[in-house]
Design a protein around this motif. Structure first.
Motif, PDB file in Angstrom:
ATOM      1  N   ASP A  43      13.741  34.673  11.702  1.00  0.00           N
ATOM      2  CA  ASP A  43      12.846  33.289  11.813  1.00  0.00           C
ATOM      3  C   ASP A  43      12.429  33.145  13.217  1.00  0.00           C
ATOM      4  O   ASP A  43      11.360  32.549  13.545  1.00  0.00           O
ATOM      5  CB  ASP A  43      13.509  32.295  11.227  1.00  0.00           C
ATOM      6  CG  ASP A  43      13.694  32.686   9.587  1.00  0.00           C
ATOM      7  OD1 ASP A  43      12.856  33.337   9.010  1.00  0.00           O
ATOM      8  OD2 ASP A  43      14.442  31.534   8.956  1.00  0.00           O
ATOM      9  N   ALA A  44      13.331  33.408  14.089  1.00  0.00           N
ATOM     10  CA  ALA A  44      12.566  33.096  15.538  1.00  0.00           C
ATOM     11  C   ALA A  44      11.806  33.968  16.130  1.00  0.00           C
ATOM     12  O   ALA A  44      11.265  33.256  17.220  1.00  0.00           O
ATOM     13  CB  ALA A  44      14.275  33.295  16.513  1.00  0.00           C
ATOM     14  N   TYR A  45      11.518  34.953  15.386  1.00  0.00           N
ATOM     15  CA  TYR A  45      10.396  35.910  15.819  1.00  0.00           C
ATOM     16  C   TYR A  45       8.997  35.242  15.232  1.00  0.00           C
ATOM     17  O   TYR A  45       7.959  35.621  15.908  1.00  0.00           O
ATOM     18  CB  TYR A  45      10.561  37.271  15.506  1.00  0.00           C
ATOM     19  CG  TYR A  45      11.965  37.806  15.863  1.00  0.00           C
ATOM     20  CD1 TYR A  45      12.487  37.729  17.235  1.00  0.00           C
ATOM     21  CD2 TYR A  45      12.881  38.405  14.964  1.00  0.00           C
ATOM     22  CE1 TYR A  45      13.642  37.957  17.561  1.00  0.00           C
ATOM     23  CE2 TYR A  45      13.922  38.776  15.595  1.00  0.00           C
ATOM     24  CZ  TYR A  45      14.480  38.663  16.790  1.00  0.00           C
ATOM     25  OH  TYR A  45      15.784  38.815  17.270  1.00  0.00           O
ATOM     26  N   ASP A  72      18.376  36.884  13.689  1.00  0.00           N
ATOM     27  CA  ASP A  72      17.548  35.722  14.027  1.00  0.00           C
ATOM     28  C   ASP A  72      16.041  36.142  13.586  1.00  0.00           C
ATOM     29  O   ASP A  72      15.114  35.421  14.457  1.00  0.00           O
ATOM     30  CB  ASP A  72      17.986  34.954  15.164  1.00  0.00           C
ATOM     31  CG  ASP A  72      17.346  33.540  15.258  1.00  0.00           C
ATOM     32  OD1 ASP A  72      17.188  33.015  14.001  1.00  0.00           O
ATOM     33  OD2 ASP A  72      17.289  33.175  16.302  1.00  0.00           O
TER      34      ASP A  72
END
Length: 136
Positions: A21-23, A19
Motif C-alpha cells: 500500500d505504501a507504493y 508494504d
C-alpha cells in the motif's frame, strides 16, 4: 481475509505482502504528472523531467524485491496447510483473479520494475537528438 480466517499471522502476511500500500502514492504521483503533461491531442511533449523526478522513489521497492525469495519460500511453506490451499484455490477460481495465482500478483511489481529501463531506452531511441528529452 487470511488473518480473519486465522490461516496466517500478521507477521507472515507482512513478510509475504510487504508494504504494498505504501507504493500507491508513488504511482499516483506519476499518473498525476503524466496527466498534467498530456496535451489536448493525448501526447506528452516532454517526459524526461517527469521520469527523472519520479525514479528516485523506486528505491522504496528495494526491500520488497530483496525479500521476494524469502516471501516465496514462506508462501510455499504455508501452502502445505490445507486451509491455505483451499483459500488460495478459491481465490484462483474467482473472476477477480483472472486465473492468476497469488504469487503472480506478488511478482508484478518486480516484473514491472525491470521493464522500466527497457521502456525508457525505447523512448530515447525514438526521441530526436535535438529534443530536450534526448539530451538528458
Amino acid at each position: 481475509p487470511m488473518l480473519k480466517l486465522a490461516i496466517m499471522t500478521e507477521e507472515e502476511l507482512a513478510h509475504i505482502f510487504g508494504d504494498l500500500d505504501a507504493y500507491i502514492p508513488l504511482h499516483e504521483y506519476l499518473l498525476m504528472k503524466l496527466t498534467e503533461g498530456t496535451g489536448p491531442d493525448g501526447t506528452i511533449s516532454q517526459i524526461g523531467h517527469i521520469v527523472i523526478d519520479w525514479l528516485p522513489g523506486l528505491n522504496a521497492y528495494k526491500n520488497y524485491c530483496s525479500n521476494q525469495l524469502a516471501a516465496k519460500a514462506l508462501l510455499d511453506q504455508k501452502k502445505q496447510d490445507k486451509r491455505v490451499q483451499d483459500f488460495l484455490q478459491r481465490c484462483l477460481e474467482s473472476p477477480f483473479s483472472r486465473k492468476l495465482d497469488l504469487w503472480s500478483f506478488l511478482d508484478i511489481p518486480r516484473s514491472r520494475l525491470v521493464k522500466y529501463p527497457l521502456l525508457l531506452r525505447e523512448i530515447l531511441r525514438h526521441t530526436p537528438p535535438d529534443h530536450p528529452d534526448g539530451t538528458k
